[in-house]
Design a protein around this motif. Structure first.
Motif, PDB file in Angstrom:
ATOM      1  N   ALA A  21       0.832  -1.208   0.000  1.00 48.66           N
ATOM      2  CA  ALA A  21       0.000   0.000   0.000  1.00 48.66           C
ATOM      3  C   ALA A  21       0.867   1.259   0.000  1.00 48.66           C
ATOM      4  O   ALA A  21       0.619   2.200  -0.761  1.00 48.66           O
ATOM      5  CB  ALA A  21      -0.944  -0.016   1.206  1.00 48.66           C
ATOM      6  N   GLU A  40      10.235   3.521   6.240  1.00 48.86           N
ATOM      7  CA  GLU A  40      10.066   2.074   6.444  1.00 48.86           C
ATOM      8  C   GLU A  40      10.889   1.663   7.666  1.00 48.86           C
ATOM      9  O   GLU A  40      12.105   1.832   7.690  1.00 48.86           O
ATOM     10  CB  GLU A  40      10.485   1.288   5.206  1.00 48.86           C
ATOM     11  CG  GLU A  40      10.531  -0.230   5.392  1.00 48.86           C
ATOM     12  CD  GLU A  40       9.275  -0.836   6.016  1.00 48.86           C
ATOM     13  OE1 GLU A  40       8.184  -0.659   5.474  1.00 48.86           O
ATOM     14  OE2 GLU A  40       9.395  -1.491   7.095  1.00 48.86           O
ATOM     15  N   ILE A  48       4.262  -7.450   4.583  1.00 40.64           N
ATOM     16  CA  ILE A  48       3.926  -8.879   4.688  1.00 40.64           C
ATOM     17  C   ILE A  48       4.125  -9.550   3.329  1.00 40.64           C
ATOM     18  O   ILE A  48       4.296 -10.764   3.242  1.00 40.64           O
ATOM     19  CB  ILE A  48       2.467  -9.067   5.178  1.00 40.64           C
ATOM     20  CG1 ILE A  48       2.230  -8.318   6.478  1.00 40.64           C
ATOM     21  CG2 ILE A  48       2.134 -10.542   5.379  1.00 40.64           C
ATOM     22  CD1 ILE A  48       0.763  -8.234   6.895  1.00 40.64           C
ATOM     23  N   SER A  49       4.121  -8.768   2.260  1.00 39.13           N
ATOM     24  CA  SER A  49       4.332  -9.324   0.911  1.00 39.13           C
ATOM     25  C   SER A  49       5.809  -9.311   0.510  1.00 39.13           C
ATOM     26  O   SER A  49       6.129  -9.347  -0.677  1.00 39.13           O
ATOM     27  CB  SER A  49       3.512  -8.532  -0.114  1.00 39.13           C
ATOM     28  OG  SER A  49       2.174  -8.445   0.273  1.00 39.13           O
ATOM     29  N   HIS A  64       2.293 -15.841  -1.776  1.00 33.73           N
ATOM     30  CA  HIS A  64       1.455 -14.728  -2.231  1.00 33.73           C
ATOM     31  C   HIS A  64       1.043 -14.877  -3.689  1.00 33.73           C
ATOM     32  O   HIS A  64       1.822 -14.604  -4.593  1.00 33.73           O
ATOM     33  CB  HIS A  64       2.195 -13.406  -2.022  1.00 33.73           C
ATOM     34  CG  HIS A  64       2.013 -12.858  -0.654  1.00 33.73           C
ATOM     35  ND1 HIS A  64       2.490 -13.481   0.473  1.00 33.73           N
ATOM     36  CD2 HIS A  64       1.390 -11.736  -0.226  1.00 33.73           C
ATOM     37  CE1 HIS A  64       2.157 -12.769   1.535  1.00 33.73           C
ATOM     38  NE2 HIS A  64       1.500 -11.703   1.140  1.00 33.73           N
ATOM     39  N   ARG A  65      -0.192 -15.309  -3.868  1.00 37.32           N
ATOM     40  CA  ARG A  65      -0.735 -15.363  -5.228  1.00 37.32           C
ATOM     41  C   ARG A  65      -1.139 -13.964  -5.670  1.00 37.32           C
ATOM     42  O   ARG A  65      -1.621 -13.169  -4.853  1.00 37.32           O
ATOM     43  CB  ARG A  65      -1.971 -16.246  -5.253  1.00 37.32           C
ATOM     44  CG  ARG A  65      -1.628 -17.701  -5.391  1.00 37.32           C
ATOM     45  CD  ARG A  65      -2.885 -18.540  -5.294  1.00 37.32           C
ATOM     46  NE  ARG A  65      -3.393 -18.571  -3.944  1.00 37.32           N
ATOM     47  CZ  ARG A  65      -4.603 -19.004  -3.620  1.00 37.32           C
ATOM     48  NH1 ARG A  65      -5.425 -19.380  -4.568  1.00 37.32           N
ATOM     49  NH2 ARG A  65      -4.989 -19.037  -2.371  1.00 37.32           N
ATOM     50  N   ASN A 441      -7.529  -7.040   4.006  1.00 44.80           N
ATOM     51  CA  ASN A 441      -7.172  -6.714   2.630  1.00 44.80           C
ATOM     52  C   ASN A 441      -6.022  -7.580   2.138  1.00 44.80           C
ATOM     53  O   ASN A 441      -4.994  -7.693   2.801  1.00 44.80           O
ATOM     54  CB  ASN A 441      -6.749  -5.249   2.541  1.00 44.80           C
ATOM     55  CG  ASN A 441      -7.923  -4.291   2.655  1.00 44.80           C
ATOM     56  OD1 ASN A 441      -9.029  -4.624   2.260  1.00 44.80           O
ATOM     57  ND2 ASN A 441      -7.680  -3.123   3.210  1.00 44.80           N
TER      58      ASN A 441
END
Ligand SMILES: Cc1cc2nc3c(=O)[nH]c(=O)nc-3n(C[C@H](O)[C@H](O)[C@H](O)COP(=O)(O)OP(=O)(O)OC[C@H]3O[C@@H](n4cnc5c(N)ncnc54)[C@H](O)[C@@H]3O)c2cc1C
Length: 506
Positions: A21, A40, A48-49, A64-65, A441
């Protein structure tokens, strides 16, 4: 991408967090010529991705798809990464229970074969018994499922996995989640659905059977996005935590960032886009929010997550992308096989398996030494017979706090209190993303909330980011509601049950 416009102090947008995001917000701002400073806290982008790398092995937090129905998000993925960096991967996943692999989504023939004649008969008897004597209390996941499937099927396909994921007994998980996700479903319908070919499900089926995935994992997308943002003239400050947001005159005016040495820097801001957990966002706003808002923030809770990545010879592995581990005798909840996600993530005839443990930050597993977790993972893999003895060559541990915002009783009111206060008192602070909004999300909706917020900032539009719908019905677990795995939806982080409040910290 063209360069951002030069700014005078106070014009910058400060973006908190370099996950999907936050980086989407910075990227979109740059496209509009607006400079941003991304803070950051960690030393790696992607949130998390992310795709952490250890000794050349890359692996996800979970797997992660990339799938979405939001066209602007799909377009943005392909704008950030060229098509040749995307793979279209076949999906294969199974449920492991009682030494057997059950196809997921469940197929009646396969399930019957695995259960065996005797167990299948016992399941039917148990189902008939539950129809005669349904549980009195059907307000819990347990009562609701038992009433529709019987005790034996409930124990095989529903109980253990959900208890591992959520960390509470299934009898404490509210039924409305199950009821909503597999409404109108009975055992007979499940069997019919499993036997008959799927009708009217072309689009959904394709989402189930294949998905997009960047060659080097999701982190590749976010590493590239950070480069593009910096290339356009915005800043990404790593290891810089937002520790204070100053407000005055009904707006946020500056964000104070602290680096690892404790040195603070004050950055004046025209707007703040926040992806940090909304509970923590409230705590850093100064002067502080009223007591009621602080209390609401303190009341939000999370489920945390750790991955034990183990390197094994490729021949010692399995073809699935991931396996749900329903077996109650081990603590791991799922295993990813990163070699099945992308051949670019593995090397030298070996693959990397990601064992997933759902935990609470500070509990016994979370606090265990890495060597102990690697030993536990190795023992559990061997005990399940998924790899042979001595196959594990090396292991790595990654802890991910706040992987899942918990939907417990009262969470929606708490989020509402926080949201209304932010809108009234600091309308130029824009909470977006997953923990940023305390919402389930996935990447797509996390990104989309950031895209809409940027439009609000840049064009003065009034998109309501809170109306971005995380529960859209296209998602596979709904469409495959015929399977008991409908309740394994934690697999993608989308949609969750309402849990009781945390009574005791483990
Ligand atoms: C197990 C699992 C599997 C998943 N599978 C999928 C999937 O298959 N497909 C999919 O699309 N999505 C999946 N998701 C969801 C996806 O990970 C999230 O939607 C996405 O990462 C959220 O992005 P975000 O930017 O909102 O937040 P995050 O990813 O949480 O990023 C927030 C960032 O903010 C930083 N930060 C926090 N506080 C501060 C501070 N005070 N100052 C500075 N920085 C701060 C954090 O370090 C982090 O980098 C999965 C999630 C989990 C847990």
């Amino acid at each position: 991408m063209s360069q951002v416009q030069p700014t005078s102090p106070g014009d910058d947008v400060v973006v908190i967090g370099a996950g999907p995001a936050g980086l989407t917000a910075a990227y979109q701002l740059a496209k509009h010529g607006r400079r941003s400073v991304v803070l950051e806290a960690d030393d790696i982008v992607g949130g998390i991705s992310r795709t952490p790398e250890r000794d050349g092995w890359r692996f996800d937090i979970g797997g992660h798809r990339f799938f979405t129905k939001v066209k602007p998000v799909e377009d943005l993925w392909h704008e950030i990464l060229p098509d040749e960096d995307f793979l279209l991967r076949p999906r294969m996943s199974r449920i492991y229970y009682d030494g057997k692999f059950f196809d997921y989504p469940l197929k009646a023939g396969n399930a019957l074969r695995n259960l065996g004649v005797i167990e299948a008969v016992l399941c039917v008897l148990s189902y008939v018994w539950a129809r005669i004597r349904p549980p009195k209390d059907q307000s819990s996941l347990e009562g609701w499922v038992v009433a529709r499937f019987g005790w034996r099927l409930y124990r095989t396909f529903f109980k253990t996995y959900n208890e591992k994921v959520w960390g509470v007994p299934a009898s404490d998980i509210a039924a409305d989640w199950a009821a909503q996700r597999i409404k109108n479903l009975s055992l007979s319908k499940a069997v019919i659905n499993a036997l008959l070919p799927k009708r009217n499900q072309k689009e959904i089926t394709s989402l189930i059977e294949e998905f997009q995935y960047p060659k080097f994992g999701p982190g590749m997308m976010w590493e590239r996005a950070a480069q593009l943002v910096q290339g356009a003239g915005s800043e990404v400050r790593m290891q810089n935590r937002a520790v204070r947001i100053e407000r005055t005159g009904g707006r946020a005016v500056a964000v104070v960032a602290q680096d690892r040495e404790g040195t603070e820097a004050r950055i004046e801001a025209s707007h703040v886009v926040s992806t940090m957990p909304i509970s923590e966002l409230i705590e850093v706003i100064s002067p502080p929010a009223p007591e009621e808002v602080l209390r609401a923030a303190k009341g939000l809770s999370y489920r945390d997550f750790l991955t034990v990545a183990l390197v094994v010879p490729a021949t010692a592995s399995f073809p699935d992308n991931w396996i749900y581990i329903h077996a109650p005798e081990v603590r791991m909840g799922r295993i990813q096989n990163f070699g099945s996600w992308s051949p670019y993530m593995i090397k030298e005839g070996r693959t990397c398996l990601g064992l997933e443990y759902f935990v609470f930050e500070g509990d016994e597993l979370w606090n265990s030494a890495d060597e102990d977790l690697i030993a536990l993972g190795t023992r559990e893999l061997e005990a399940l017979g998924l790899v042979g003895k001595g196959a594990v060559e090396v292991g790595y541990v990654v802890r991910m706090p706040k992987a899942y915002p918990v939907y417990d009783e009262g969470y929606a009111e708490r989020v509402d209190i926080i949201r209304r206060w932010l809108e009234a008192e600091v309308p130029n602070v824009h909470p977006v993303g997953r923990n940023g909004m305390h919402r389930y999300n996935n990447q797509d909706h996390s990104m989309y909330t950031a895209m809409l917020s940027v439009e609000n900032i840049v064009t003065g539009s009034h998109h309501d980011v809170w109306s971005v719908n995380v529960e859209e019905e296209y998602h596979e677990e709904v469409s495959t509601g015929a399977s008991a795995g409908a309740l394994s939806s934690a697999g993608t982080g989308r949609s969750a049950p309402v849990l009781p409040g945390r009574r005791s910290e483990p």
